[in-house]
Enzyme design. Structure first.
Site, short mmCIF file in Angstrom:
data_model
loop_
_atom_site.label_atom_id
_atom_site.label_comp_id
_atom_site.label_asym_id
_atom_site.label_seq_id
_atom_site.Cartn_x
_atom_site.Cartn_y
_atom_site.Cartn_z
CG ASP A 156 -0.15 -0.01 2.53
OD1 ASP A 156 -0.77 -0.08 3.60
OD2 ASP A 156 1.11 0.04 2.47
CG HIS B 239 31.45 8.72 6.15
ND1 HIS B 239 32.40 9.42 6.85
CD2 HIS B 239 32.05 7.56 5.76
CE1 HIS B 239 33.53 8.72 6.88
NE2 HIS B 239 33.34 7.59 6.23
CD GLU B 240 30.24 4.47 4.83
OE1 GLU B 240 30.42 4.43 6.05
OE2 GLU B 240 31.15 4.27 4.01
CG HIS C 21 34.24 6.60 1.55
ND1 HIS C 21 35.46 7.19 1.81
CD2 HIS C 21 33.79 6.14 2.75
CE1 HIS C 21 35.74 7.10 3.10
NE2 HIS C 21 34.74 6.47 3.70
CE1 TYR D 30 39.89 3.15 4.31
CE2 TYR D 30 39.24 5.34 3.60
CZ TYR D 30 39.11 4.28 4.47
OH TYR D 30 38.19 4.33 5.49
CD GLU E 251 37.09 7.41 6.74
OE1 GLU E 251 36.31 7.85 7.60
OE2 GLU E 251 36.73 6.65 5.81
CD GLU F 88 24.69 12.89 14.91
OE1 GLU F 88 25.83 12.53 14.56
OE2 GLU F 88 23.94 13.59 14.19
CG ASP G 102 42.06 3.63 11.10
OD1 ASP G 102 41.22 3.11 10.32
OD2 ASP G 102 42.00 4.83 11.47
CG HIS H 232 38.37 5.47 10.28
ND1 HIS H 232 38.91 4.34 9.67
CD2 HIS H 232 37.22 5.72 9.63
CE1 HIS H 232 38.10 3.94 8.72
NE2 HIS H 232 37.07 4.75 8.66
C1 LIG Z 1 31.53 2.38 11.06
C2 LIG Z 1 32.70 2.26 10.11
C3 LIG Z 1 33.69 1.29 10.30
C4 LIG Z 1 34.76 1.20 9.41
C5 LIG Z 1 34.87 2.08 8.31
C6 LIG Z 1 33.90 3.06 8.12
C7 LIG Z 1 34.00 4.05 6.98
O1 LIG Z 1 33.02 4.21 6.22
O2 LIG Z 1 35.08 4.67 6.86
C8 LIG Z 1 32.79 3.12 9.01
O3 LIG Z 1 31.78 4.02 8.79
C9 LIG Z 1 31.99 5.32 9.21
O4 LIG Z 1 33.03 5.73 9.60
C10 LIG Z 1 30.72 6.11 9.12
C11 LIG Z 1 30.78 7.56 9.29
C12 LIG Z 1 30.25 6.67 10.41
CA LIG Z 2 25.70 14.22 12.65
ZN LIG Z 3 34.76 6.31 5.72
#
Ligand SMILES: Cc1cccc(C(=O)O)c1OC(=O)C1CC1
Ligand SMILES: [Ca+2]
Ligand SMILES: [Zn+2]
Length: 336
Positions: free
Chosen positions: A56, A150-151, A154, A165, A174, A200, A244, A249
């Site tokens: 629906d 964010h994604e 990328h 990266y 990032e 958040e 990392d 990050h």
């Molecule tokens: C949760 C997470 C883990 C690993 C890589 C990423 C990544 O996409 O770099 C990730 O996502 C983020 O950082 C999003 C912004 C919160």
């Molecule tokens: Ca935010």
């Molecule tokens: Zn990212």
């Protein structure tokens, strides 16, 4: 979660969001043929992708929340880059639409929800968006708007500077994703203190007020400072190890804070350098033009400073307030 699942077309911003496209009477798919955005799902924990249908076009089932949020997020990311930067889609040409889910998805910028099991991550895999449901403790489903942006940024970066990266170029990759995550959230919900927090809405659902990262305060000093999620906000504090991917990050906190100071102004707590804010709109224009026109795969922090100065000069002039504040923002975080 957004409240879109209660009504078709109700949106939290001035535009209209198309969730369900009618395929036939009492059969709707979350596939927006105007924005060319579509949302699909994995069968829980499997690698089988399939289309989600509703009878629906009122998307209020408990298992439809992540679908609605992911679809809303992709739609808003599309609108932001098109409306604010004149960019058509992730690849600039209304795609990529190469990904075609088993049952549909051809010709759509695709998001897939319910990846794996209790997966605390979301990612752009080069052709599509993918979201985990989270484990319910560290993350609720990772479909919040700033994470979607964010994604998908990328993806934009991949088609533009394609920043490698790892190490400093990876931290810029990032950081640009965090910046446009913040700017898309601001575009839809208006600016608030949450704008500058990343993740958040789904990070630690049992704890209110915290986030994965903080652009206004990377050290998260307000939570006792230098505790969990403690990232540097000055070049002298950069991480030089190998975890990392060389701290992508972690060191993102340094350019993130430079952007925050450029947009909002302030005096850096460590360097004491004062920055006159120019507003997030002009700061976003500078950051987008730097990514699209001046940065390359090997750009480091010093190169990012130069790229944003070139962009500020091209957009506003070499003696503009925007140019001057871009200089002082990087100086504040110890770059250049
Ligand atoms: C949760 C997470 C883990 C690993 C890589 C990423 C990544 O996409 O770099 C990730 O996502 C983020 O950082 C999003 C912004 C919160
Ligand atoms: Ca935010
Ligand atoms: Zn990212």
């Amino acid at each position: 979660y957004d409240n879109l699942q209660t009504a078709q077309g109700t949106s939290l911003y001035s535009g209209t969001v198309t969730i369900g496209t009618s395929v036939s009477a009492s059969k709707y798919y979350p596939e927006d043929l105007t924005r060319k955005v579509g949302t699909f799902t994995y069968a829980n924990g499997t690698s089988t992708v399939y289309r989600i249908a509703d009878t629906d076009d009122v998307w209020n089932g408990s298992d439809q929340r992540v679908v609605v949020d992911a679809h809303f997020g992709a739609s808003m990311v599309y609108d932001y880059f098109k409306t604010v930067h004149g960019r058509n889609g992730i690849d600039g040409a209304g795609g990529p639409t190469a990904y075609a889910a088993a049952n549909g998805g051809a010709g759509l910028i695709s998001s897939i929800v319910r990846y794996s099991t209790a997966y605390n991550n979301a990612f752009w895999d080069g052709t599509k968006m993918t979201y985990g449901d989270g484990d319910g403790s560290t993350f609720a489903p990772l479909v919040s708007l700033d994470i979607a942006a964010h994604e998908m940024t990328h993806g934009v970066t991949q088609y533009e500077a394609n920043l490698t990266y790892q190490n400093e170029s990876g931290a810029l990759n990032e950081s640009w994703s965090d910046v446009f995550g913040a700017l898309v959230e601001r575009y839809v919900y208006g600016e608030s203190t949450d704008t500058w927090k990343i993740g958040e809405d789904c990070y630690t659902p049992g704890t209110s007020g915290d986030a994965l990262r903080y652009m206004d305060d990377p050290h998260d000093a307000s939570n006792g400072g230098y505790t969990s999620n403690d990232d540097p906000d000055h070049y002298s504090e950069r991480y030089t190890g190998t975890s990392d991917n060389g701290g992508v990050h972690i060191n993102s906190g340094i350019p993130n804070h430079a952007f925050y100071l450029l947009a909002k102004g302030g005096t850096h707590h460590l360097s004491g350098v004062a920055v006159t804010g120019i507003g997030a709109d002009d700061a976003g224009k500078i950051w987008y033009k730097a990514l699209a026109d001046y940065m390359t795969a090997s750009t480091n922090f010093a190169g990012a400073r130069q790229a944003t100065l070139s962009a500020a000069s091209a957009l506003f002039g070499g003696s503009s307030a925007q140019y001057t504040s871009t200089q002082s923002a990087w100086c504040a975080v110890g770059v250049g």
